[in-house]
Structures are given as structure tokens and as C-alpha cells.
Design an enzyme around this catalytic site. Structure first.
Site, PDB file in Angstrom:
ATOM      1  N   HIS A 176       0.794  -1.225   0.000  1.00  8.52           N
ATOM      2  CA  HIS A 176       0.000   0.000   0.000  1.00  8.52           C
ATOM      3  C   HIS A 176       0.841   1.298   0.000  1.00  8.52           C
ATOM      4  O   HIS A 176       0.821   2.046  -0.959  1.00  8.52           O
ATOM      5  CB  HIS A 176      -0.902   0.036   1.243  1.00  8.52           C
TER       6      HIS A 176
HETATM    7  O1  RIB Z   1      -5.388  -0.202   4.624  1.00  8.39           O
HETATM    8  C1  RIB Z   1      -3.992  -0.160   4.422  1.00  8.39           C
HETATM    9  C2  RIB Z   1      -3.373   0.933   5.234  1.00  8.39           C
HETATM   10  O2  RIB Z   1      -3.608   0.700   6.627  1.00  8.39           O
HETATM   11  C3  RIB Z   1      -1.838   0.980   5.086  1.00  8.39           C
HETATM   12  O3  RIB Z   1      -1.399   2.303   5.262  1.00  8.39           O
HETATM   13  C4  RIB Z   1      -1.371   0.142   6.239  1.00  8.39           C
HETATM   14  O4  RIB Z   1      -0.058   0.499   6.676  1.00  8.39           O
HETATM   15  C5  RIB Z   1      -2.377   0.515   7.293  1.00  8.39           C
HETATM   16  O5  RIB Z   1      -1.951   1.755   7.889  1.00  8.39           O
END
Ligand code: RIB
Ligand code: CA
Length: 311
Positions: free
Chosen positions: A241
């Protein structure tokens, strides 16, 4: 001309890779790293941010602790994804880099006030509590922000912490509402794009093949992080992500999206934290975000692996 950024983060293995990418990239000047409660509680996210800086070998970037809970709700964490420490997957030494005394929110306010308008970009990788708290404390800084490029939300992928919401937005929907209504130039990396950036085995092997502590750590983190997503989605690898935020700053051509209206659900318990994205422009609500839907995944991993090789 390097781009000045503040990384606001809740490390988390994917936050760690994003921070390493930023510290390895000459296009970016990281003015500071501000920790927020999210994946794990604040004492761990601020410690993890320092561990990551130490691993990178870049030890002159100040790290600040920010808000330890959302603006108006109880903290929800994600140890089920990131493990108890938030950086499970490899053991790294206790950090020696000191935590700054100044509160992260005051650092964000002071930095934006000290720099000329439109010269500092905010890169939130976790719940938006610190950003919203800074905007509440010092409304004068909002118009000085060059851009916000954040990881959060979803449209076609809907939710990962509830059927309706993505974790970062779900944890602090009131903070997200403040950011999405702020009129700041906003770029959003939702699950729609991060779920196309999967840490497949060849990509993890490429991290390991770097033959460095950084390469080993990133390979170990992605291997740990993916056990949850592969079990859940049956995907070949986990969505990486947060590094998409940093990659966008380095090479925006790797991404595509639409400038649309995105609003945050804060009333309903059932859909709390949902990013209601008008992808099909079925309303006349004004566009407030560049909502990214696609990525050149091979190009993204090639950029990431090349930059990590420099640490
Ligand atoms: O949903 C994914 C996000 O939530 C990413 O930033 C992960 O690190 C968590 O913070
Ligand atoms: Ca994160």
C-alpha cells in the site's frame, strides 16, 4: 529541485518500505517523519519510525510522536496484519536515534509556517489524525500546503477492515473528513490501486537478491505482511500500500486516476469511514481529489527495487 515532504506514518511494514523509498530518493527531501497511532499504538509507531531510519543509514531526519488516538473515537489497531510490534518479520535492534521532544502536530504547523506557501507536501500513510489536528490548531497553514498525497480509502475494493471501509480512513473518519473537505490539492492512493501492487514471489526474490540488510528486511517484512492478505484474498502476494504514495511523487506517470468528488461517511456505524467516491460522476458534487485507480506495477517494483539498492 528536490521536493520537500513530511511523512506522517503508522509503521507497519508497508509504511517502512515507503519511508525507505523516500530516504533513498534524491528527488525528495524528507523534512521530518511524524508518527501517529494506527497499525499499532503510538509508542510502537514512533519507535518503528526510528528503527526504519536507522536501518536506512539516514539518521539526520527528525522523528516526532503525534496523536495517540483518533480525534473523536477509540483507537482501532491492526496487529492481526502487522504483528505485535508492527514490524514483525525480522528482528531489528532498538533504535538509538532520539525521538524529538516537539509534538508532531506542532512540527507540522511550524514547518508549514516557516516555508514559503506551496513548497511542502504532506504524505500521510496512516490515519489522518495528526494532519487534521494540525489543521484544527492552525487553520492558516491549510492554504500553504503544496499537496497531500495519501494512502487511504477505496471504491471498487470497498473495504479491508470492514466490508465498507479501508483501515486508515476507518480509524479516524472525522480526521479524514477534515482533510477531504480542506480544499488542499489532494491525491488519493486507495485500495483500488494498491491491490494492483502485489508482492509476488519474483518481486520479493528481487528484494532479497539485493543482498543488503535493507533488501533482507524488506523481503522479510513483505513475506510476513502477505500471509494475511493471501489468506484473505487468495492473491499472489500482498498489496504494498504505502510505497505507492512515495512512488507517485517520484514518477507520477506510473499511475492514472480521475479527479472526482470523494466524501467520508462519519454518521453510520455500518459504513463508518467509507470513502464515497463519485467515480462515475453521477452527482454534481465538486471534485476534491485525484483518485488513483491504476498502476504500472512492474514499473513501480522496478523503481522501488532500484532505489532500495542505493541504501
Ligand atoms: O489499509 C492499508 C493501510 O492501513 C496501510 O497504510 C497500512 O499500513 C495501514 O496503515
Ligand atoms: Ca500505514
Amino acid at each position: 529541485m528536490t521536493r520537500k515532504i513530511i511523512i506522517d506514518t503508522d509503521p507497519g511494514q508497508d509504511d517502512a518500505v515507503a519511508i525507505l523509498l523516500a530516504l533513498a530518493s534524491p528527488e525528495l527531501e524528507v523534512l521530518g517523519i511524524t508518527a501517529v497511532a494506527g497499525n499499532v499504538p503510538l509508542p510502537l509507531t514512533q519507535k518503528n519510525a526510528r528503527i526504519i531510519c536507522e536501518l536506512s543509514g539516514v539518521i539526520d531526519v527528525p522523528v516526532f510522536a503525534g496523536c495517540d488516538a483518533p480525534l473523536a473515537r477509540k483507537l482501532v489497531t491492526a496487529e492481526h496484519v502487522h504483528g505485535k510490534t508492527g514490524l514483525d518479520g525480522i528482528d531489528l535492534p532498538e533504535p538509538e536515534i532520539p525521538l524529538q521532544d516537539q509534538h508532531a502536530v506542532d512540527f507540522i504547523v511550524e514547518t508549514l509556517r516557516q516555508h514559503p506557501a506551496n513548497t511542502v507536501t504532506l504524505c500521510p500513510l496512516g490515519p489522518l489524525t495528526n494532519i487534521a489536528a494540525a489543521f484544527n490548531k492552525a487553520p492558516d497553514i491549510v492554504e500553504k500546503v503544496q499537496q497531500i498525497v495519501l494512502m487511504g480509502g477505496a471504491y471498487f475494493q470497498v473495504g479491508n477492515i470492514t466490508p465498507a471501509a479501508e483501515f486508515n480512513i476507518y480509524v479516524d473518519p472525522e480526521a479524514a473528513e477534515i482533510v477531504f473537505k480542506s480544499k488542499v490539492d489532494l491525491v488519493v492512493m486507495p485500495l483500488d490501486v494498491t491491490h494492483k501492487a502485489l508482492t509476488t514471489q519474483p518481486r520479493v526474490d528481487a528484494f532479497r537478491a539485493l543482498g543488503t540488510r535493507v533488501g533482507m528486511a524488506v523481503a522479510s517484512w513483505t513475506a510476513f505482511f502477505e500471509r494475511f492478505d493471501v489468506a484473505k484474498y487468495g492473491s499472489a502476494g500482498a498489496p504494498l500500500h504505502d510505497p505507492t504514495v512515495i512512488a507517485y511523487l517520484i514518477d507520477p506517470k506510473l499511475f492514472s486516476g480521475r479527479h472526482i468528488n470523494v466524501e467520508i461517511e462519519v454518521q453510520s456505524d455500518l459504513t463508518r469511514g467509507m470513502t464515497v467516491a463519485d467515480w462515475w460522476r453521477v452527482t454534481d458534487r465538486p471534485a476534491n481529489a485525484l483518485f488513483i485507480g491504476d498502476i504500472h506495477a512492474d514499473g513501480f517494483f522496478a523503481l522501488l527495487t532500484d532505489r532500495l539498492s542505493r541504501l
